[in-house]
Motif scaffolding. Structure first.
Motif, PDB file in Angstrom:
ATOM      1  N   ASN A   1       0.844  -1.198   0.000  1.00  0.00           N
ATOM      2  CA  ASN A   1       0.000   0.000   0.000  1.00  0.00           C
ATOM      3  C   ASN A   1       0.882   1.253   0.000  1.00  0.00           C
ATOM      4  O   ASN A   1       2.082   1.186   0.298  1.00  0.00           O
ATOM      5  CB  ASN A   1      -0.981  -0.021   1.181  1.00  0.00           C
TER       6      ASN A   1
ATOM      7  N   GLU B   1       1.271   3.729   1.968  1.00  0.00           N
ATOM      8  CA  GLU B   1       1.918   4.087   3.236  1.00  0.00           C
ATOM      9  C   GLU B   1       3.221   3.304   3.425  1.00  0.00           C
ATOM     10  O   GLU B   1       4.251   3.863   3.836  1.00  0.00           O
ATOM     11  CB  GLU B   1       0.967   3.806   4.396  1.00  0.00           C
ATOM     12  N   VAL B   2       3.214   2.020   3.109  1.00  0.00           N
ATOM     13  CA  VAL B   2       4.419   1.190   3.222  1.00  0.00           C
ATOM     14  C   VAL B   2       5.452   1.634   2.187  1.00  0.00           C
ATOM     15  O   VAL B   2       6.657   1.694   2.474  1.00  0.00           O
ATOM     16  CB  VAL B   2       4.057  -0.309   3.061  1.00  0.00           C
TER      17      VAL B   2
ATOM     18  N   ALA C   1       5.806   4.667   0.931  1.00  0.00           N
ATOM     19  CA  ALA C   1       6.355   5.947   1.393  1.00  0.00           C
ATOM     20  C   ALA C   1       7.353   5.719   2.532  1.00  0.00           C
ATOM     21  O   ALA C   1       8.409   6.367   2.578  1.00  0.00           O
ATOM     22  CB  ALA C   1       5.235   6.873   1.842  1.00  0.00           C
ATOM     23  N   ASN C   2       7.041   4.811   3.426  1.00  0.00           N
ATOM     24  CA  ASN C   2       7.937   4.493   4.529  1.00  0.00           C
ATOM     25  C   ASN C   2       9.249   3.897   4.000  1.00  0.00           C
ATOM     26  O   ASN C   2      10.339   4.245   4.461  1.00  0.00           O
ATOM     27  CB  ASN C   2       7.258   3.528   5.501  1.00  0.00           C
TER      28      ASN C   2
END
Length: 173
Positions: free
Chosen positions: A114, A116-117, A119-120
């Motif tokens: 996803n 968020e992962v 971007a992290n």
């Protein structure tokens, strides 16, 4: 700069010559503070004079720019990229097929994750890139100091000045 003589050379009491040929050798080894002061005073005068020359000032700023650009490109361009490819290559026992087969599932997982992962992961890679680059930048500045064109010009001038005043200067200024 100080004009004090070295610890083993005292300006007040010259060493006693022990033989006939050693009188001139001991006189040459003795460093006279006024002669050393004359050398450094002439060097300071010359540096003050050439700091006003626009061509050398332009060379100075160009040299600073090139120096900083080289250090940043080496530190943030070459070293992180080299480490990013070298470490997996070593871990795969220098076999590119094993390296590719290990990295393809990681890349597939990244693409299928996803946002968020993703971007992290990207921020972690950026932090790693910056920290490796900053680490090498600090040591690159320490290991390769800036060489000023002013100092180079002063060194050339002082070599010529020493030759002109050779008989008036001690052996090692």
């Amino acid at each position: 700069m100080t004009t004090e003589p070295h610890a083993d050379m005292t300006p007040d009491t010259p060493p006693e010559p022990t033989g006939p040929g050693q009188a001139s050798a001991s006189k040459r080894r003795k460093i006279q503070a006024p002669e050393v002061a004359a050398y450094w005073a002439e060097r300071r005068r010359y540096l003050d004079r050439i700091r006003r020359v626009p061509e050398i000032r332009q060379r100075y700023w160009r040299a600073i720019g090139i120096y900083l650009l080289r250090r940043v490109l080496w530190s943030f361009g070459f070293f992180p990229v080299f480490i990013a490819f070298w470490v997996p290559f070593v871990l795969s026992s220098f076999n590119p097929v094993v390296m590719a087969s290990d990295l393809i599932p990681l890349l597939e997982n990244f693409v299928n994750a996803n946002p968020e992962v993703q971007a992290n992961t990207i921020s972690t890679l950026a932090i790693a890139w910056g920290s490796v680059g900053f680490f090498f930048l600090v040591f690159d500045f320490v290991l390769t100091p800036f060489k000023s064109p002013y100092q180079y010009e002063a060194d050339v001038y002082m070599r010529a000045w020493e030759q002109l005043n050779h008989d008036q200067l001690p052996d090692k200024v």
